[in-house]
Design a protein around this motif. Structure first.
Motif, PDB file in Angstrom:
ATOM      1  N   LYS A  26       0.806  -1.227   0.000  1.00 13.44           N
ATOM      2  CA  LYS A  26       0.000   0.000   0.000  1.00 13.44           C
ATOM      3  C   LYS A  26       0.836   1.273   0.000  1.00 13.44           C
ATOM      4  CE  LYS A  26      -3.929  -2.153   2.246  1.00 13.44           C
ATOM      5  NZ  LYS A  26      -4.691  -2.301   3.483  1.00 13.44           N
ATOM      6  N   LYS A  27       2.001   1.221   0.618  1.00 15.18           N
ATOM      7  CA  LYS A  27       2.825   2.420   0.767  1.00 15.18           C
ATOM      8  C   LYS A  27       4.072   2.378  -0.115  1.00 15.18           C
ATOM      9  CE  LYS A  27       0.426   3.943   4.370  1.00 15.18           C
ATOM     10  NZ  LYS A  27      -0.319   5.152   4.403  1.00 15.18           N
ATOM     11  N   ALA A  28       4.023   1.611  -1.192  1.00 17.35           N
ATOM     12  CA  ALA A  28       5.195   1.445  -2.057  1.00 17.35           C
ATOM     13  C   ALA A  28       5.718   2.786  -2.574  1.00 17.35           C
ATOM     14  CB  ALA A  28       4.854   0.525  -3.226  1.00 17.35           C
ATOM     15  N   LYS A  29       4.823   3.705  -2.878  1.00 25.92           N
ATOM     16  CA  LYS A  29       5.251   5.015  -3.404  1.00 25.92           C
ATOM     17  C   LYS A  29       5.969   5.840  -2.337  1.00 25.92           C
ATOM     18  CE  LYS A  29       2.014   5.306  -7.137  1.00 25.92           C
ATOM     19  NZ  LYS A  29       0.729   5.725  -7.608  1.00 25.92           N
ATOM     20  N   SER A  30       5.690   5.578  -1.080  1.00 21.47           N
ATOM     21  CA  SER A  30       6.349   6.299   0.009  1.00 21.47           C
ATOM     22  C   SER A  30       7.691   5.672   0.385  1.00 21.47           C
ATOM     23  CB  SER A  30       5.460   6.286   1.257  1.00 21.47           C
ATOM     24  OG  SER A  30       4.216   6.858   0.962  1.00 21.47           O
ATOM     25  N   LEU A  31       7.957   4.490  -0.145  1.00 22.25           N
ATOM     26  CA  LEU A  31       9.182   3.748   0.189  1.00 22.25           C
ATOM     27  C   LEU A  31       9.984   3.417  -1.068  1.00 22.25           C
ATOM     28  CD1 LEU A  31       7.354   1.222   2.541  1.00 22.25           C
ATOM     29  CD2 LEU A  31       8.795   3.115   3.305  1.00 22.25           C
ATOM     30  N   PRO A  32      10.346   4.405  -1.862  1.00 20.18           N
ATOM     31  CA  PRO A  32      10.977   4.107  -3.153  1.00 20.18           C
ATOM     32  C   PRO A  32      12.312   3.366  -3.040  1.00 20.18           C
ATOM     33  CG  PRO A  32      11.167   6.433  -2.661  1.00 20.18           C
ATOM     34  CD  PRO A  32      10.246   5.835  -1.632  1.00 20.18           C
ATOM     35  N   LYS A  33      13.130   3.726  -2.056  1.00 19.82           N
ATOM     36  CA  LYS A  33      14.423   3.045  -1.913  1.00 19.82           C
ATOM     37  C   LYS A  33      14.242   1.601  -1.474  1.00 19.82           C
ATOM     38  CE  LYS A  33      17.163   7.156  -0.901  1.00 19.82           C
ATOM     39  NZ  LYS A  33      17.988   7.842   0.106  1.00 19.82           N
ATOM     40  N   THR A  34      13.318   1.380  -0.560  1.00 20.09           N
ATOM     41  CA  THR A  34      13.046   0.023  -0.075  1.00 20.09           C
ATOM     42  C   THR A  34      12.535  -0.850  -1.213  1.00 20.09           C
ATOM     43  OG1 THR A  34      12.519   0.877   2.120  1.00 20.09           O
ATOM     44  CG2 THR A  34      11.724  -1.330   1.588  1.00 20.09           C
ATOM     45  N   VAL A  35      11.564  -0.341  -1.947  1.00 19.79           N
ATOM     46  CA  VAL A  35      10.982  -1.099  -3.051  1.00 19.79           C
ATOM     47  C   VAL A  35      12.024  -1.345  -4.145  1.00 19.79           C
ATOM     48  CG1 VAL A  35       9.221  -1.064  -4.863  1.00 19.79           C
ATOM     49  CG2 VAL A  35       8.639  -0.363  -2.534  1.00 19.79           C
ATOM     50  N   ALA A  36      12.847  -0.347  -4.426  1.00 20.84           N
ATOM     51  CA  ALA A  36      13.902  -0.515  -5.437  1.00 20.84           C
ATOM     52  C   ALA A  36      14.877  -1.596  -5.015  1.00 20.84           C
ATOM     53  CB  ALA A  36      14.635   0.806  -5.659  1.00 20.84           C
ATOM     54  N   TYR A  37      15.253  -1.606  -3.741  1.00 17.93           N
ATOM     55  CA  TYR A  37      16.187  -2.625  -3.253  1.00 17.93           C
ATOM     56  C   TYR A  37      15.566  -4.021  -3.329  1.00 17.93           C
ATOM     57  CZ  TYR A  37      19.288  -5.373  -0.392  1.00 17.93           C
ATOM     58  OH  TYR A  37      20.135  -6.354   0.043  1.00 17.93           O
ATOM     59  N   ILE A  38      14.317  -4.132  -2.937  1.00 15.84           N
ATOM     60  CA  ILE A  38      13.644  -5.438  -2.986  1.00 15.84           C
ATOM     61  C   ILE A  38      13.583  -5.940  -4.428  1.00 15.84           C
ATOM     62  CG2 ILE A  38      11.449  -6.638  -2.651  1.00 15.84           C
ATOM     63  CD1 ILE A  38      11.066  -4.920  -0.116  1.00 15.84           C
ATOM     64  N   HIS A  39      13.287  -5.061  -5.369  1.00 12.20           N
ATOM     65  CA  HIS A  39      13.252  -5.463  -6.774  1.00 12.20           C
ATOM     66  C   HIS A  39      14.642  -5.864  -7.260  1.00 12.20           C
ATOM     67  CE1 HIS A  39       9.070  -4.901  -7.677  1.00 12.20           C
ATOM     68  NE2 HIS A  39       9.087  -3.719  -7.093  1.00 12.20           N
ATOM     69  N   GLU A  40      15.662  -5.222  -6.716  1.00 15.58           N
ATOM     70  CA  GLU A  40      17.044  -5.536  -7.082  1.00 15.58           C
ATOM     71  C   GLU A  40      17.440  -6.945  -6.621  1.00 15.58           C
ATOM     72  OE1 GLU A  40      21.269  -3.872  -5.551  1.00 15.58           O
ATOM     73  OE2 GLU A  40      19.850  -2.327  -6.198  1.00 15.58           O
TER      74      GLU A  40
END
Length: 103
Positions: A26-40
């Motif tokens: 739900k808060k993916a847009k507020s956590l761009p670095k976290t989401v980017a790292y997880i995708h990495e």
């Protein structure tokens, strides 16, 4: 025994592990670095399948069991229609083990 089985690394599996799946979704847009790292660090299907194969072969080595391709497929829970990359990986791992075992 299930805790020993590899889990595919995805946003969902990480979110469940840390008990924050809903927040990550739900808060993916507020956590761009976290989401980017997880995708990495997330795995595609062939990478995950190869990691499962590695785990199965290591388990068979510890048990001093014979390692044959069909059994690796079965124990790793792989379908017969895996990618050529995974098929080659399994064949090479079994051949490597056979070569090492002979010496």
């Amino acid at each position: 025994k299930d805790s020993e089985r590899p889990t595919k690394i995805t946003v969902t599996s990480i979110g469940r592990k840390i008990n924050k799946l809903a927040m990550l979704q739900k808060k993916a847009k507020s956590l761009p670095k976290t989401v980017a790292y997880i995708h990495e660090v997330s795995e595609d299907l062939p990478t995950f399948q190869m990691r499962r194969v590695e785990a199965v072969i290591e388990q068979l080595k510890r048990e001093n069991a014979r390692i044959v391709e069909w059994e690796v497929y079965k124990l790793a829970g792989l379908p017969s229609y895996v990618s050529n990359k995974v098929k080659r990986f399994i064949t090479l791992k079994v051949m490597d083990y056979d070569t090492i075992k002979k010496f």
